[in-house]
Design a protein around this motif. Structure first.
Motif, short mmCIF file in Angstrom:
data_model
loop_
_atom_site.label_atom_id
_atom_site.label_comp_id
_atom_site.label_asym_id
_atom_site.label_seq_id
_atom_site.Cartn_x
_atom_site.Cartn_y
_atom_site.Cartn_z
N LEU A 76 13.82 -3.73 -1.41
CA LEU A 76 15.26 -3.58 -1.60
C LEU A 76 16.01 -3.70 -2.53
N HIS A 77 15.53 -4.72 -3.66
CA HIS A 77 16.04 -4.86 -4.85
C HIS A 77 14.92 -4.77 -5.99
N ALA A 78 15.12 -3.51 -6.97
CA ALA A 78 14.14 -3.14 -7.79
C ALA A 78 14.76 -2.25 -8.72
N SER A 79 14.49 -2.20 -10.16
CA SER A 79 14.82 -1.09 -10.99
C SER A 79 14.01 0.16 -10.54
N GLU A 81 12.23 1.78 -12.64
CA GLU A 81 10.85 1.39 -13.43
C GLU A 81 9.92 0.71 -12.72
N GLU A 82 10.36 -0.42 -12.17
CA GLU A 82 9.78 -1.43 -11.21
C GLU A 82 9.24 -0.48 -9.99
N ARG A 83 9.92 0.17 -9.21
CA ARG A 83 9.62 1.01 -8.14
C ARG A 83 8.51 1.73 -8.51
N GLU A 84 8.38 2.79 -9.85
CA GLU A 84 7.65 3.51 -9.93
C GLU A 84 6.40 2.93 -10.81
N ARG A 85 6.29 1.95 -11.23
CA ARG A 85 5.02 0.85 -11.57
C ARG A 85 4.33 0.95 -10.14
N LYS A 86 4.84 0.44 -9.05
CA LYS A 86 4.59 0.21 -7.82
C LYS A 86 3.74 1.42 -7.17
N LEU A 87 4.67 2.56 -7.52
CA LEU A 87 4.34 3.69 -6.95
C LEU A 87 2.91 4.16 -7.69
N GLU A 88 2.74 4.17 -8.88
CA GLU A 88 1.55 4.63 -9.61
C GLU A 88 0.32 3.87 -9.02
N GLU A 89 0.50 2.74 -8.87
CA GLU A 89 -0.50 1.79 -8.18
C GLU A 89 -0.98 2.45 -7.06
N THR A 90 0.06 2.66 -5.97
CA THR A 90 -0.29 3.21 -4.91
C THR A 90 -0.85 4.72 -4.97
N ILE A 91 -0.44 5.30 -5.74
CA ILE A 91 -0.90 6.85 -5.94
C ILE A 91 -2.61 6.60 -6.26
#
Length: 251
Positions: A76-79, A81-91
């Protein structure tokens, strides 16, 4: 990088992606489609029927069920950039899974190659639910599942259908404003069209995967590629939501 600079770069990449997905198909893609149609004529009808039913069943089950969404923690609360760092790990994790699954089923020829269709579909759907949660969207709301379906169609549809779907994504607030939170996806989706669009998009590489021996190489490469296509679509599709809503909170 400051949040402003990151969002500006993301906005530029989003604009570039929108231009790409709206660009008319090249001559090479049209020739590939002709080859694809020819190769399909050599595959038994029962194989096509089995694959088509698998597409409808897996996607419909994933979107209508609850098991995928329950496993995802909505951030719910993230920038951005933080969201997309997590997304890259998931990808990266889903990419490895998809490639390994494609190599394994591709090595087995036509029967295991057929099994790859629903397996890869399941991987793709789980990835999209994960991406939604990373960007802060709760998929218990069926309108968010409808958005997932539109992202899937953007990644794996013909030029005509892709343009129609992207237009909806760009005007999502308007598109869903009168739709209930508990809408029926069966009322919203033409499943026959959906499965045909998807199969037409992936048929050539996945048909080659049915060839014993050769299929392992094709299966791994094709699944890796298709996961990348979906990942790029999900990233920019959710950027479109977040950045547009930030510019205009009433959307």
């Amino acid at each position: 990088m400051t949040a402003y600079k990151y969002e500006q770069r993301a906005h530029d990449e989003l604009e570039s992606w929108l231009r790409k997905v709206k660009k008319p198909s090249s001559m090479s893609k049209k020739l590939t489609k002709t080859m694809q149609t020819k190769m399909n004529s050599y595959i038994p009808k029962k194989v096509h029927d089995s694959i088509g039913e698998a597409v409808r069943h897996v996607v419909n089950t994933a979107l209508a069920g609850t098991e995928y969404g329950k496993k995802q923690e909505v951030i719910l609360h993230a920038s951005l950039e933080e969201r997309e760092r997590k997304l890259e790990e998931t990808i990266a994790a889903y990419r490895r899974t998809a490639a390994a699954e494609g190599a394994g089923t591709g090595a087995g020829g036509i029967l295991l190659g057929m099994a790859d269709f629903p397996l890869l579909l399941g991987i793709k759907m789980r990835f999209l639910f994960s991406a939604a949660a990373i960007y802060g969207f709760d998929t218990s709301d069926y309108r968010e599942r409808l958005y997932i379906l539109h992202l899937f169609q953007t990644a794996f549809s013909s030029e005509r259908k892709r343009l129609e779907v992207v237009d909806r994504l760009e005007n999502w607030g308007e598109y869903i404003k009168d739709k209930p939170k508990e809408l029926s996806l069966n009322d919203e989706v033409n499943w026959t069209e959906f499965q045909l669009e998807y199969r037409d998009f992936i048929d050539l590489p996945k048909t080659l995967q049915l060839i014993p021996g050769f299929g392992a190489i094709v299966g791994a490469a094709a699944n890796y590629h298709f996961l990348d296509v979906l990942a790029e679509t999900a990233k920019n599709g959710y950027r479109l939501r977040l950045l547009t809503e930030k510019e205009d909170p009433h959307k």
